[in-house]
Design an enzyme around this catalytic site. Sequence first.
Site, PDB file in Angstrom:
ATOM      1  N   GLY A  44       2.352   4.921   0.942  1.00 55.50           N
ATOM      2  CA  GLY A  44       2.585   5.539   2.243  1.00 55.50           C
ATOM      3  C   GLY A  44       3.848   5.024   2.895  1.00 55.50           C
ATOM      4  O   GLY A  44       4.559   4.176   2.346  1.00 55.50           O
ATOM      5  N   ILE A  45       4.132   5.547   4.068  1.00 50.81           N
ATOM      6  CA  ILE A  45       5.323   5.142   4.814  1.00 50.81           C
ATOM      7  C   ILE A  45       5.098   3.755   5.409  1.00 50.81           C
ATOM      8  O   ILE A  45       4.070   3.497   6.033  1.00 50.81           O
ATOM      9  CB  ILE A  45       5.629   6.161   5.931  1.00 50.81           C
ATOM     10  CG1 ILE A  45       5.931   7.541   5.315  1.00 50.81           C
ATOM     11  CG2 ILE A  45       6.809   5.698   6.784  1.00 50.81           C
ATOM     12  CD1 ILE A  45       6.059   8.654   6.336  1.00 50.81           C
ATOM     13  N   ARG A  46       6.039   2.867   5.219  1.00 52.56           N
ATOM     14  CA  ARG A  46       5.916   1.499   5.716  1.00 52.56           C
ATOM     15  C   ARG A  46       5.814   1.487   7.239  1.00 52.56           C
ATOM     16  O   ARG A  46       6.569   2.152   7.937  1.00 52.56           O
ATOM     17  CB  ARG A  46       7.110   0.674   5.252  1.00 52.56           C
ATOM     18  CG  ARG A  46       7.023  -0.804   5.586  1.00 52.56           C
ATOM     19  CD  ARG A  46       8.190  -1.551   4.984  1.00 52.56           C
ATOM     20  NE  ARG A  46       8.158  -1.516   3.523  1.00 52.56           N
ATOM     21  CZ  ARG A  46       9.139  -1.959   2.747  1.00 52.56           C
ATOM     22  NH1 ARG A  46      10.247  -2.448   3.305  1.00 52.56           N
ATOM     23  NH2 ARG A  46       9.036  -1.904   1.431  1.00 52.56           N
ATOM     24  N   GLY A  47       4.871   0.718   7.758  1.00 52.15           N
ATOM     25  CA  GLY A  47       4.661   0.668   9.198  1.00 52.15           C
ATOM     26  C   GLY A  47       5.690  -0.174   9.918  1.00 52.15           C
ATOM     27  O   GLY A  47       6.340  -1.039   9.324  1.00 52.15           O
ATOM     28  N   ASP A  85     -13.388   0.886  11.036  1.00 45.43           N
ATOM     29  CA  ASP A  85     -13.737  -0.470  11.434  1.00 45.43           C
ATOM     30  C   ASP A  85     -12.945  -1.464  10.584  1.00 45.43           C
ATOM     31  O   ASP A  85     -12.495  -1.146   9.484  1.00 45.43           O
ATOM     32  CB  ASP A  85     -15.239  -0.698  11.237  1.00 45.43           C
ATOM     33  CG  ASP A  85     -15.751  -1.886  12.027  1.00 45.43           C
ATOM     34  OD1 ASP A  85     -14.975  -2.454  12.814  1.00 45.43           O
ATOM     35  OD2 ASP A  85     -16.926  -2.242  11.861  1.00 45.43           O
ATOM     36  N   LYS A 141      -4.083  -5.931   6.126  1.00 49.22           N
ATOM     37  CA  LYS A 141      -3.071  -5.601   7.128  1.00 49.22           C
ATOM     38  C   LYS A 141      -2.653  -6.862   7.883  1.00 49.22           C
ATOM     39  O   LYS A 141      -3.499  -7.549   8.469  1.00 49.22           O
ATOM     40  CB  LYS A 141      -3.618  -4.548   8.100  1.00 49.22           C
ATOM     41  CG  LYS A 141      -4.130  -3.283   7.401  1.00 49.22           C
ATOM     42  CD  LYS A 141      -4.823  -2.315   8.338  1.00 49.22           C
ATOM     43  CE  LYS A 141      -3.862  -1.590   9.236  1.00 49.22           C
ATOM     44  NZ  LYS A 141      -4.524  -0.477   9.962  1.00 49.22           N
ATOM     45  N   ALA A 170       0.830  -1.199   0.000  1.00 52.80           N
ATOM     46  CA  ALA A 170       0.000   0.000   0.000  1.00 52.80           C
ATOM     47  C   ALA A 170       0.865   1.251   0.000  1.00 52.80           C
ATOM     48  O   ALA A 170       1.943   1.275   0.602  1.00 52.80           O
ATOM     49  CB  ALA A 170      -0.922  -0.001   1.217  1.00 52.80           C
TER      50      ALA A 170
END
EC number: 2.7.11.5
Length: 594
Positions: A317-320, A371, A336, A315
Amino acid sequence: MTRGLELLIAQTILQGFDAQYGRFLEVTSGAQQRFEQADWHAVQQAMKQRIHLYDHHVGLVVEQLRCITEGKSTDVDFLLRVKQQYTQLLPDYPRFEIAESFFNSVYCRLFDHRSLTPERLFIFSSQPERPFRTLPRPLAKDFFPERGWSHLLGKVLSDLPLRLAWQNKARDIGYIIASLQEALGEELLATCHLQVANELFYRNKAAWLVGKLVMPMATLPFLLPIHRSDEGELFVDTCLTTHAEASIVFGFARSYFMVYAPLPGALVEWLREILPGKTTAELYMAIGCQKHAKTESYREYLHYITRCDEQFIEAPGIRGMVMLVFTLPGFDRVFKVIKDRFAPQKEVTAAHVRACYQLVKEHDRVGRMADTQEFENFVLDKRQIAPGLLALLQAEAGNKLTDLGDRIVISHLYIERRMVPLNLWLEQVNGQALRDAVEEYGNAIRQLAAANIFPGDMLFKNFGVTRHGRVVFYDYDEICYMTEVNFRQIPPPRYPEDELASEPWYSVSPGDVFPEEFRHWLCADPRIGPLFEEMHADLLRADYWRELQTRIKNGHVEDVYAYRRKQRFSVRYGADSRPDKVFTPPSGRVRRSA
């Protein structure tokens, strides 16, 4: 095992579902009394209780089945016959679609989410074409303005089951007419009539009247949030008539409505006309049937994946540091997976992360937390996974993967609505759009805090922007209750050298939070910092957070609005909002149609 055993098992499962949904309706039916008595803590407890009912009753049925089968293992043919018997019980069953999901849940509990095939489960509905339009009684009532809109609205409000007195019904009717005139104009309004749901939709501190504004060529939503004053009197807070406004009210970041729905499928079909942008899964979710919503969500995924030629990718964005997130480019959800190992600065466990996600499921999300649906043993076709993502999954979440050759099985993941990461959004917008985003971000933090949720990690990357421009929090591994945090002010330095030291000159204990430090990452960007300081400077003060904590500890439950403050009648009509004021629309009573 005898042939009659299959029917006994099928009947036991269906009876278990009957018991579950009966309790579901029982808890739901108490919503009116909780609203009238302003028992807001009971509202929160009932919400959690209703969510827990499903798993509780699945567990009861599983224990019954183990007793019936005496713990003996069952072969594939036996399981197929059980499903056939169950299917034969459903054609005349009023809630067949949710009964199918309940069967799936019992099967998954019995067999630890293994061998999930369409032959054994209701992956697809057994009655996909069964209509919900033929009902023993109508879901809604029509109101026509033969005697004018004032009389029509008076009848609508008088027909409500609420047992409290109105603060000023004539004033509220004037507000509603003025709002309708502004939205439609007098001539078009004169051609309309209302269709109003028989049941009120309760959530938080409001009872929502949900209806349809039926015009000759189209149908619009007609939503009235009814509130209870501190004196125990009813008043209408606003009138919403656009699809976008209705979509936000029924949004995926809000708690489930308490609406008495013996025929949930029929209610979903009725709502679809005023919520055209909502999927079937989202509509079931909104009325509290979250487990069946999960079934529908999976069906929507299968419908998409079997028709697209896309590959799963990481996805944007910044990698979690805790979750590995991937998506399909054209699909509106993200997947996720909890990583096997977290970054060193993340002092949490996988069990803690899962507990945080469950907390969000049960808590009042106030429109600011997304949710999720939780899945086990989720199967992906390798050819539909981009090579880079597959390598990343193997490196970061290898313990959760089972390689089946041309497929992989992910032992546990969450599916969530996809949003634009706030950090990317802020890079792309300027002017008023930037100002709106910063305002939304601060408001999201305020509303979460007022609902007793401290986000923990408040970096922009942990928030997303919805298609309606709302900012929603979606990184839950550090959330906790506001009442668990110790908000402190940084003490003044003892010596000038203290501010240059690599370590703080003051003690820091677990649970300590210093709001002044938020400035370092929230205000570092010169485009964003001044806007944040202008609109949300109080979020940088420890006393703001401590005052909120005091209110929460004293039992205060904050009002939550699914619309902007400027839309409230008390704001729109200002001086005319006194309890004793009778409000007259600018152009008088709407004329009757010929």
